[in-house]
Motif scaffolding. Structure first.
Motif: not given
Length: 450
Positions: A256-258, A426-427, A263-264, A389-390
């Motif tokens: 879930g973390s991945a 999709l992620a 996605a971010y 994500g950054r």
């Protein structure tokens, strides 16, 4: 007589108190200041380019340095709050924002501004995840998504205000004055946080703070029984031995973390390319900078609307499904823009709805992270998602400069951005299939795997 009080149940079982509304207001102000500082530099690039005699694409390194600082701040300073406290790190973050932005205001070269922007980024990277965390930990579970959504409307409106202020004030006070204003605001916000914002009660319980200190805070939310020896607890602490970072991968949370990170990453690639370079792309079509700033701000106004609606839906329907759908609809809209538009008005409308779907979904991901992790890992979980994500934001901001230098127009760029937007959707769609959601849990804060 010993009385055990479950802090999570105490907060969840009561109506939102004026004290919790005050926490929402303060965290929203933090988000607004963060949003303004993130966005302000992109609106100043045309003026800086003119005054310093440099091409606009040369300022890609300034934007990239700020985003790199955000990533480092989220990955390092952010998790510090799981050890030292949310409020302490927020104060440190706002101080870094102020120092870095004042430094940018008095820069005389692109190299100086790049260095100061990196310092600003360190503060920006630590402020938002910790504001999200402290609000999540004071929000009743049934209202959490909506309250965090309201906070992130503050971020979008803060970023949008940079555009509107640029269109109005840039001719009066110049880019130097705009940056000074950008340094004053986090300074004032830090004073407010220091004077009023409480430390997270959940964090205090995790760290074994005296019960009297926790009781003073919770008594402002609801009435506590007197005449008892009170002990505050959190069910999620039973049997927990791992550190805050290790907790991102324990108990089936690794996948879930991945997926959250992927996605971010993709969402921020799209967001920062648009917010960093959309004003310059619109100027390239022949529109004046004031009009470009206002149209670009529509992206962030759309984000505010989308964030509020998605936050409302996320408290009623599976949250991850709502955010995944936002990214998918956003990708379809980007394809529509990429195929070509007939008028400038149509571009304005499409920019608004790009903000509604893409930026609204991106802001809502902070809620997904906040409810996905337990208290002892929550600040790390939110900040690591933001930090990873950054790097997508860095790629988007610097990539926009490369594409602009290569002669890409607004249509080609929007068409290309549809791909990472779809991948983000999709992620999250896969995460929705793999994990139970907040509405499906019987107790506790940890999301379990099917």
């Amino acid at each position: 007589m010993k009385l055990n009080i479950d802090v999570a149940d105490f907060i969840n079982s009561r109506r939102i108190s004026p004290y919790q509304w005050m926490i929402l207001v303060i965290t929203t102000l933090i988000a607004a200041v963060d949003g303004l500082d993130v966005a302000i530099i992109s609106y100043l690039i045309p003026s800086l380019s003119h005054d310093w005699g440099l091409p606009k694409a040369a300022f890609g390194q300034v934007i990239g340095a700020g985003l790199f600082g955000v990533a480092i701040g989220a990955l390092t300073v952010g998790p510090l709050s799981d050890r030292k406290g949310r409020k302490t790190v927020i104060l440190l973050a706002l101080a870094l924002c102020a120092i870095g932005t004042f430094g940018c205001a008095w820069s005389h070269s692109i190299l100086e501004m790049t260095a100061w922007r990196f310092i600003t980024g360190l503060g920006l990277g630590a402020a938002l995840p910790n504001a999200t965390t402290i609000l999540a930990e004071y929000s009743p579970e049934r209202h959490r998504a909506r309250l965090i959504a309201v906070m992130f409307v503050g971020f979008s409106l803060g970023a949008a205000s940079a555009g509107f202020a640029a269109g109005w004030l840039l001719l009066l006070i110049g880019w130097h004055g705009m940056l000074v204003l950008g340094g004053v605001l986090p300074t004032l916000c830090a004073l407010l946080v220091w004077a009023v914002l409480p430390e997270s009660a959940r964090f205090l319980v995790v760290k074994g703070a005296p019960a009297e200190r926790v009781a003073r805070i919770l008594s402002r939310i609801g009435q506590l029984q007197t005449g008892h020896d009170i002990r505050f607890t959190l069910p999620e602490l039973q049997g927990v031995q791992h550190s805050s970072i290790a907790g991102l991968f324990k108990g089936g949370l690794g996948l879930g973390s991945a997926l959250l990170w992927l996605a971010y990453f993709m969402g921020l690639l799209v967001y920062y390319l648009l917010t960093s370079w959309l004003p310059s792309l619109i100027v390239q079509t022949g529109q004046p900078i004031a009009m470009a700033a206002v149209v670009s701000a529509m992206l962030l106004v759309g984000a505010s609307t989308g964030t509020l609606l998605m936050g409302w839906l996320m408290d009623k329907v599976r949250p991850t499904l709502i955010v995944a759908a936002g990214f998918v609809f956003g990708s379809l809209l980007l394809v529509h823009v990429g195929r070509g538009l007939d008028s400038f008005l149509e571009l304005e409308v499409c920019v608004f709805f790009a903000g509604f779907f893409v930026s609204g979904a991106l802001s809502s991901m902070n809620t997904l992270a906040a409810v996905f992790y337990p208290t002892q890992s929550r600040a790390s979980g939110v900040s690591w998602m933001l930090g990873i994500g950054r790097f997508g934001g860095i790629l988007g901001a610097m990539g926009g400069g490369w594409l602009l230098g290569a002669g890409w127009d607004i249509s080609r760029i929007f068409m290309a951005l549809a791909v990472p937007t779809l991948l983000a959707g999709l992620a999250l769609g896969f995460k929705c299939l793999r994990y139970r959601e907040v509405h499906e849990r019987a107790a506790g804060d940890v999301v379990g795997a099917h």
